[in-house]
Design a protein around this motif. Structure first.
Motif, short mmCIF file in Angstrom:
data_model
loop_
_atom_site.label_atom_id
_atom_site.label_comp_id
_atom_site.label_asym_id
_atom_site.label_seq_id
_atom_site.Cartn_x
_atom_site.Cartn_y
_atom_site.Cartn_z
N ASP A 126 6.85 2.75 -8.53
CA ASP A 126 7.77 2.57 -7.41
C ASP A 126 8.20 1.11 -7.28
O ASP A 126 9.38 0.80 -7.10
N PRO A 178 -2.23 3.57 -6.09
CA PRO A 178 -1.31 3.62 -4.94
C PRO A 178 -1.86 3.01 -3.65
O PRO A 178 -1.13 2.34 -2.92
N LEU A 179 -3.15 3.22 -3.36
CA LEU A 179 -3.71 2.69 -2.11
C LEU A 179 -4.01 1.19 -2.18
O LEU A 179 -4.23 0.56 -1.15
N ALA A 230 0.84 -1.20 0.00
CA ALA A 230 0.00 0.00 0.00
C ALA A 230 0.88 1.25 0.00
O ALA A 230 1.98 1.24 0.57
N THR A 231 0.41 2.28 -0.63
CA THR A 231 1.02 3.61 -0.79
C THR A 231 2.12 3.63 -1.84
O THR A 231 2.52 4.70 -2.28
N TRP A 232 2.63 2.48 -2.24
CA TRP A 232 3.60 2.44 -3.34
C TRP A 232 2.84 2.58 -4.66
O TRP A 232 1.77 1.99 -4.83
N THR A 233 3.37 3.36 -5.59
CA THR A 233 2.82 3.33 -6.94
C THR A 233 3.36 2.09 -7.64
O THR A 233 4.36 1.49 -7.21
N THR A 242 -3.25 -2.86 -2.89
CA THR A 242 -2.14 -3.79 -2.73
C THR A 242 -2.37 -4.98 -3.67
O THR A 242 -3.44 -5.12 -4.26
N GLU A 273 -8.31 8.35 -1.73
CA GLU A 273 -7.36 9.38 -2.17
C GLU A 273 -7.94 10.77 -1.94
O GLU A 273 -7.21 11.76 -1.96
#
Length: 241
Positions: A28, A49-50, A22-25, A52, A92
């Motif tokens: 990324d 991004p949010l 989570a939070t990774w694009t 998984t 978001e």
């Protein structure tokens, strides 16, 4: 995918299953793999991004096969929260337009899934990477420019409600590529008359590939580090002397 493929083998060409945190694009996650392997790499479908879950990454010569993986059906699990909406259809952006949801029954929820099963027309979120007049839709939306996206055909093979804990509705969806689960959450809430948005999302399968067979980018980094150490510490044989 060769589960125990070495970094050297993967540089030539292979398939890596990544469990995106989570939070990774998606960029990324793929970039971390690229930096670790120092190899040509591409992925077969982004995750918000949010969200998984499963990303399929192809390396080396296997990048030529990316299009074949992109068309595979996908499975997701997640939570739709009823009683409000958001501009992005997920967390978001801030929930707004709150409405009562206490009157919604379990039967209504189960019956409503039938409207979103099979071949349907779905309008993507304006906060998406779809291009409109050469620009990303989310860039236009963030700039305050009105964006109108056309509905497109998608197929939702299964829409299963796995748990109801109002206002949270847990689900599992099997769908075609191009389906936006954020739009499904928004449209589902609208059909119930109380609004809804995507609170949680995890991609669990792409075709026959399963997320439990993958690792996070940082876990892959450690796995390959251990492989290199083992290779370095192998006793030399007469052939290698």
């Amino acid at each position: 995918m060769v589960k125990n493929a070495t970094p050297a083998e993967l540089k030539k060409g292979g398939v890596i299953l990544v469990d995106k945190p989570a939070t990774w694009t998606s960029f990324d996650a793929v970039n971390q793999i690229k930096v670790t392997l120092k190899a040509k790499i591409g992925h077969c479908g982004t995750l918000d991004p949010l969200a998984t879950g499963l990303l399929i990454c192809c390396t080396g010569d296997m990048t030529k096969s990316i299009s074949g993986y992109q068309g595979l059906p996908k499975e997701y699990t997640g939570i739709i929260r009823l009683g409000a909406v958001t501009e992005t259809y997920d967390l978001e952006s801030e929930p707004m337009d709150h409405k009562p949801f206490e009157h919604i029954t379990e039967l209504q929820i189960l019956e409503t899934t039938k409207q979103f099963t099979g071949d349907i027309m779905q309008t993507p979120p304006i906060h998406s990477a779809i291009k409109k007049e050469g620009k990303r839709s989310y860039d236009l939306a963030r700039a305050g420019i009105e964006v109108v996206l056309n509905a497109r055909p998608v197929t939702i093979g299964e829409f299963e409600i796995t748990k109801i804990d109002m206002p949270e509705v847990h689900f599992r969806v099997l769908c075609s590529t191009g389906t936006y689960i954020r739009s499904l959450a928004n449209d589902f809430g609208a059909a119930l008359g109380c609004g809804g948005y995507l609170q949680l999302l995890r991609r669990t399968k792409i075709g026959n590939f399963k997320v439990e067979d993958g690792h996070s980018p940082l876990e892959w980094k450690e796995i390959w580090k251990e492989m290199k150490n083992e290779e370095r510490n192998k006793p030399q044989t007469e052939e290698t002397l």
